[in-house]
Design a protein around this motif. Sequence first.
Motif, short mmCIF file in Angstrom:
data_model
loop_
_atom_site.label_atom_id
_atom_site.label_comp_id
_atom_site.label_asym_id
_atom_site.label_seq_id
_atom_site.Cartn_x
_atom_site.Cartn_y
_atom_site.Cartn_z
N TYR A 140 0.82 -1.22 0.00
CA TYR A 140 0.00 0.00 0.00
C TYR A 140 0.86 1.27 0.00
N LYS A 141 2.08 1.14 -0.58
CA LYS A 141 2.94 2.32 -0.71
C LYS A 141 3.11 2.57 -2.21
N VAL A 142 2.34 3.50 -2.73
CA VAL A 142 2.36 3.78 -4.17
C VAL A 142 2.22 5.28 -4.40
N LYS A 143 2.53 5.67 -5.66
CA LYS A 143 2.26 7.07 -6.03
C LYS A 143 0.97 7.09 -6.84
N LEU A 144 0.01 7.91 -6.41
CA LEU A 144 -1.23 8.05 -7.17
C LEU A 144 -1.13 9.30 -8.03
N LEU A 145 -1.63 9.21 -9.24
CA LEU A 145 -1.69 10.40 -10.09
C LEU A 145 -3.17 10.73 -10.29
N ILE A 146 -3.56 11.94 -9.91
CA ILE A 146 -4.96 12.33 -10.06
C ILE A 146 -5.10 13.19 -11.31
N ASN A 147 -6.05 12.81 -12.13
CA ASN A 147 -6.39 13.61 -13.31
C ASN A 147 -7.69 14.36 -12.99
N TRP A 148 -7.54 15.65 -12.71
CA TRP A 148 -8.72 16.42 -12.29
C TRP A 148 -9.64 16.74 -13.47
N LEU A 149 -9.13 16.58 -14.68
CA LEU A 149 -9.93 16.89 -15.89
C LEU A 149 -9.88 15.69 -16.84
N PRO A 150 -10.50 14.58 -16.48
CA PRO A 150 -10.31 13.35 -17.27
C PRO A 150 -10.99 13.37 -18.63
N ASP A 151 -11.85 14.37 -18.88
CA ASP A 151 -12.57 14.36 -20.16
C ASP A 151 -11.91 15.23 -21.22
N ARG A 188 2.26 25.70 -18.33
CA ARG A 188 2.49 24.28 -18.66
C ARG A 188 2.53 23.44 -17.37
N SER A 189 3.20 24.00 -16.38
CA SER A 189 3.32 23.26 -15.11
C SER A 189 1.92 23.07 -14.49
N LEU A 190 1.06 24.08 -14.62
CA LEU A 190 -0.30 23.95 -14.08
C LEU A 190 -1.11 22.92 -14.88
N SER A 191 -0.99 22.96 -16.20
CA SER A 191 -1.79 22.00 -16.99
C SER A 191 -1.32 20.56 -16.71
N THR A 192 -0.02 20.40 -16.49
CA THR A 192 0.48 19.06 -16.14
C THR A 192 -0.11 18.62 -14.80
N LYS A 193 -0.12 19.54 -13.85
CA LYS A 193 -0.65 19.22 -12.52
C LYS A 193 -2.14 18.87 -12.59
N LEU A 194 -2.86 19.56 -13.45
CA LEU A 194 -4.30 19.29 -13.57
C LEU A 194 -4.57 17.88 -14.08
#
Length: 398
Positions: free
Chosen positions: A254-265, A319-325
């Motif tokens: 249970y030690k992993v990195k999660l990547l959240i896509n706040w704009l999946p569409d 660019r850094s913000l869009s990557t984060k999103l």
Amino acid sequence: MQSLNLIVIGGGAAGIFAAIQAKSQNPKASVILLEKTAVLLAKVRVSGGGRCNVTHSCFQPRKLTEFYPRGSKELLGPFHHFSPQNTIDWFQKRGAKLKTEEDGRIFPVTNRSETIIETLLKEAKQLGVDIRIRQRIENIEKSENGFILSLRDKEPVETQKLILATGSSKEGHAWAQKLGHTIEAPVPSLFTFNVPAFKLQELSGIAVPRAGITIDGTAHTQTGPLLITHFGFSGPAALKLSAWAARTLFEKEYKVKLLINWLPDQTEEESMEQLIQLKANSPRKSLQMENPFSLPKNLWKALCTDPKRLNDLTHKELRSLSTKLHRDPYRVEGKTTHKEEFVTCGGIPRREVDFRTMESKLCPGLHFVGEILDVDGVTGGFNFQNAWTTGYLAGTSV
Ligand SMILES: Cc1cc2nc3c(=O)[nH]c(=O)nc-3n(C[C@H](O)[C@H](O)[C@H](O)COP(=O)(O)OP(=O)(O)OC[C@H]3O[C@@H](n4cnc5c(N)ncnc54)[C@H](O)[C@@H]3O)c2cc1C
């Protein structure tokens, strides 16, 4: 030695339903159900927050199988024999009215799991299923006519057929092994993710209607409603991910990195394009105040921390913000049990069972139903449907 037609071990949803089916098919048969504890249907009682999410309004067998990380292929046939519609009809015919909620989950109209328990136990009693609680089974052996069970402080009994419905209990697994089966190692499924030093902690309670959630470095990804909690992520998308990746997550402790896509569409490029357009159209405005993607306001503020006017933001910053999103990283260290519903991944390997009858392919006369099998569904009533369907098949076939 007393000789019986059928013994069912385990007084949970699957065991009781199997015993009811067997007795209703063959009223003259002697059907005994042995439960270790003093309480029958204990999980039904606590399920769905005490409301019991009996099944799900998904009536197309193939579609229904998609909700099972383990067992989807094998359950297709069984769902043609006993589907959520059969579950609804079965309970309603016996006076337990059911209702469907917006998300497809089906509950008793009373909102009380007691309604389901009473219906099952009343039916079992009327049919004459002999239910015995506080039973200690010390040994099970194969005999010429079936199985001999040694019971603590009692005479041994012999039965022609045996249904194991002991859920995720270790004893059930041990008996199955003794009778020739292997066991897929049990690991938890349906849990939420813990993120230490969670930077979104203050947003606890915010539900994002649609987000993507991926375990970095794997193909495991899910999309759906995501709930930000005090300690990490929950909600349907996180729970689905925990189910589909149950084994991978266990192996990674249970030690992993999660990547959240706040704009999946939309793609990262499309988001970048939108930010560039916004900068061109409203250079004097603060991006933080704009919220161009209509995310929950506080979430947007937490993601877009720069209060500068759009004109002062460089291409690199956008660019850094869009990557984060689209790829917002969170370090997970541990899990928390989801209180509404959890289940075990693992158990009797599906290849060792004939899913037309739920009979063992290795030990004739032995059947498996419910959670003892290496079958589990995501949250929403699918695990009980597995219990009803496999219970029905085993009960009718014995
Ligand atoms: C808190 C919670 C909420 C849930 N909510 C939902 C929900 O809303 N919807 C849904 O679909 N699923 C839900 N689930 C999952 C669902 O409850 C299970 O998948 C289902 O109950 C499995 O039924 P079962 O009969 O196979 O096993 P169980 O319900 O685990 O029953 C096994 C029975 O066997 C008995 N037993 C074990 N060992 C022995 C032994 N040696 N001798 C005799 N008896 C023994 C146990 O005491 C138990 O009574 C929930 C689970 C939990 C824990």
